[in-house]
Design a protein around this motif. Structure first.
Motif, mmCIF file in Angstrom:
data_model
loop_
_atom_site.group_PDB
_atom_site.id
_atom_site.type_symbol
_atom_site.label_atom_id
_atom_site.label_comp_id
_atom_site.label_asym_id
_atom_site.label_seq_id
_atom_site.Cartn_x
_atom_site.Cartn_y
_atom_site.Cartn_z
ATOM 1 N N ASP A 49 67.283 -20.403 44.562
ATOM 2 C CA ASP A 49 67.792 -21.782 44.544
ATOM 3 C C ASP A 49 68.320 -22.196 43.172
ATOM 4 N N MET A 50 67.950 -21.493 42.107
ATOM 5 C CA MET A 50 68.430 -21.813 40.767
ATOM 6 C C MET A 50 69.827 -21.253 40.501
ATOM 7 N N HIS A 51 70.308 -20.353 41.346
ATOM 8 C CA HIS A 51 71.608 -19.724 41.127
ATOM 9 C C HIS A 51 72.744 -20.706 41.362
ATOM 10 N N ASP A 52 73.782 -20.578 40.550
ATOM 11 C CA ASP A 52 74.993 -21.370 40.713
ATOM 12 C C ASP A 52 76.055 -20.462 41.325
ATOM 13 N N ASN A 53 75.920 -20.207 42.610
ATOM 14 C CA ASN A 53 76.832 -19.307 43.309
ATOM 15 C C ASN A 53 78.010 -20.106 43.848
ATOM 16 N N SER A 54 78.914 -20.492 42.951
ATOM 17 C CA SER A 54 80.055 -21.304 43.357
ATOM 18 C C SER A 54 81.337 -20.756 42.754
ATOM 19 N N ILE A 55 82.451 -21.172 43.288
ATOM 20 C CA ILE A 55 83.754 -20.744 42.795
ATOM 21 C C ILE A 55 84.006 -21.271 41.382
ATOM 22 N N GLU A 56 83.289 -22.323 40.982
ATOM 23 C CA GLU A 56 83.431 -22.893 39.642
ATOM 24 C C GLU A 56 82.680 -22.090 38.576
ATOM 25 N N ASN A 57 81.751 -21.236 38.986
ATOM 26 C CA ASN A 57 80.968 -20.413 38.059
ATOM 27 C C ASN A 57 81.807 -19.192 37.678
ATOM 28 N N THR A 58 82.424 -19.234 36.495
ATOM 29 C CA THR A 58 83.349 -18.168 36.102
ATOM 30 C C THR A 58 82.678 -16.799 36.004
ATOM 31 N N GLY A 59 81.446 -16.757 35.546
ATOM 32 C CA GLY A 59 80.731 -15.484 35.470
ATOM 33 C C GLY A 59 80.505 -14.880 36.845
ATOM 34 N N TYR A 60 80.162 -15.720 37.809
ATOM 35 C CA TYR A 60 79.933 -15.277 39.189
ATOM 36 C C TYR A 60 81.245 -14.772 39.794
ATOM 37 N N VAL A 61 82.322 -15.495 39.566
ATOM 38 C CA VAL A 61 83.628 -15.104 40.086
ATOM 39 C C VAL A 61 84.087 -13.793 39.448
ATOM 40 N N GLU A 62 83.903 -13.644 38.142
ATOM 41 C CA GLU A 62 84.297 -12.397 37.469
ATOM 42 C C GLU A 62 83.500 -11.205 37.988
ATOM 43 N N MET A 63 82.219 -11.414 38.286
ATOM 44 C CA MET A 63 81.398 -10.341 38.854
ATOM 45 C C MET A 63 82.000 -9.888 40.186
ATOM 46 N N PHE A 64 82.419 -10.842 41.019
ATOM 47 C CA PHE A 64 83.029 -10.486 42.302
ATOM 48 C C PHE A 64 84.380 -9.811 42.112
ATOM 49 N N LYS A 65 85.155 -10.232 41.127
ATOM 50 C CA LYS A 65 86.451 -9.587 40.882
ATOM 51 C C LYS A 65 86.258 -8.117 40.514
ATOM 52 N N ARG A 66 85.239 -7.826 39.696
ATOM 53 C CA ARG A 66 84.940 -6.427 39.358
ATOM 54 C C ARG A 66 84.490 -5.664 40.609
ATOM 55 N N ASP A 78 93.101 -2.649 57.042
ATOM 56 C CA ASP A 78 93.494 -3.705 57.987
ATOM 57 C C ASP A 78 93.109 -5.111 57.539
ATOM 58 N N GLY A 79 92.815 -5.311 56.261
ATOM 59 C CA GLY A 79 92.516 -6.648 55.761
ATOM 60 C C GLY A 79 91.259 -7.270 56.320
ATOM 61 N N LYS A 80 90.287 -6.461 56.714
ATOM 62 C CA LYS A 80 89.048 -6.987 57.295
ATOM 63 C C LYS A 80 87.855 -6.659 56.401
ATOM 64 N N ALA A 81 86.939 -7.632 56.283
ATOM 65 C CA ALA A 81 85.725 -7.417 55.498
ATOM 66 C C ALA A 81 84.612 -8.290 56.068
ATOM 67 N N LEU A 82 83.388 -7.880 55.860
ATOM 68 C CA LEU A 82 82.229 -8.662 56.267
ATOM 69 C C LEU A 82 81.482 -9.087 55.014
ATOM 70 N N ASP A 83 81.387 -10.401 54.803
ATOM 71 C CA ASP A 83 80.648 -10.953 53.660
ATOM 72 C C ASP A 83 79.256 -11.293 54.181
ATOM 73 N N PHE A 84 78.365 -10.315 54.156
ATOM 74 C CA PHE A 84 77.024 -10.467 54.708
ATOM 75 C C PHE A 84 76.100 -11.068 53.666
ATOM 76 N N GLY A 85 75.455 -12.174 54.002
ATOM 77 C CA GLY A 85 74.519 -12.792 53.075
ATOM 78 C C GLY A 85 75.206 -13.531 51.957
ATOM 79 N N CYS A 86 76.285 -14.238 52.276
ATOM 80 C CA CYS A 86 77.115 -14.853 51.233
ATOM 81 C C CYS A 86 76.446 -16.024 50.534
ATOM 82 N N GLY A 87 75.377 -16.553 51.073
ATOM 83 C CA GLY A 87 74.727 -17.703 50.445
ATOM 84 C C GLY A 87 75.395 -19.002 50.838
ATOM 85 N N PRO A 88 75.128 -20.075 50.098
ATOM 86 C CA PRO A 88 75.620 -21.392 50.495
ATOM 87 C C PRO A 88 77.134 -21.567 50.369
#
Length: 100
Positions: A49-66, A78-88
Motif C-alpha cells: 500500500d505504500m507503493h506509488d504505482n502510477s504513471i506519474e511516478n517516473t522511476g516506476y515508468v522507467e522500470m517498465f520501459k526497461r 500480434d500486439g497482445k499482452a497480459l498484464d497480470f497483477g497490475c495493481g490499482p
C-alpha cells in the motif's frame, strides 16, 4: 533433502545472502525465498500500500520501459499482452498501448 522449485518442481541450489536463504531452480531459474523469510500477509499488504504505482511516478515508468525493451519487444506477437497483477493502476498496459 533438497528443496524443490515451486514452479516446476525441479531441484534447487541454495544461496545465502543478507541473512536470508534463497533457492534457485536448476531448470527454470526461478528464485524464491525460504518460506520462513516471507512476510505475514498483513505486513505484505501494508508494504504494498505504500507503493506509488502510477504513471506519474517516473522511476516506476522507467522500470517498465526497461522491462518492455528487454522482455516484451523481443517476444511480442500480434500486439497482445497480459498484464497480470497490475495493481490499482495498469501502468504497463498504458505504456504498451502508447507503443501500439
Amino acid at each position: 533433502m533438497s528443496t524443490r522449485c515451486t514452479i516446476c518442481e525441479s531441484n534447487c541450489e541454495t544461496i545465502e545472502a543478507n541473512n536470508t536463504t534463497y533457492y534457485v531452480c536448476t531448470v527454470c531459474k526461478f528464485i524464491f525465498k525460504n518460506s520462513d523469510s516471507l512476510l505475514a500477509s498483513s505486513e505484505e499488504k501494508s508494504r504494498y500500500d505504500m507503493h506509488d504505482n502510477s504513471i506519474e511516478n517516473t522511476g516506476y515508468v522507467e522500470m517498465f520501459k526497461r522491462f518492455i525493451k528487454a522482455a516484451v519487444n523481443p517476444y511480442a506477437k500480434d500486439g497482445k499482452a497480459l498484464d497480470f497483477g497490475c495493481g490499482p493502476v495498469p501502468v504497463l498496459m498504458q505504456l504498451l498501448e502508447k507503443l501500439g
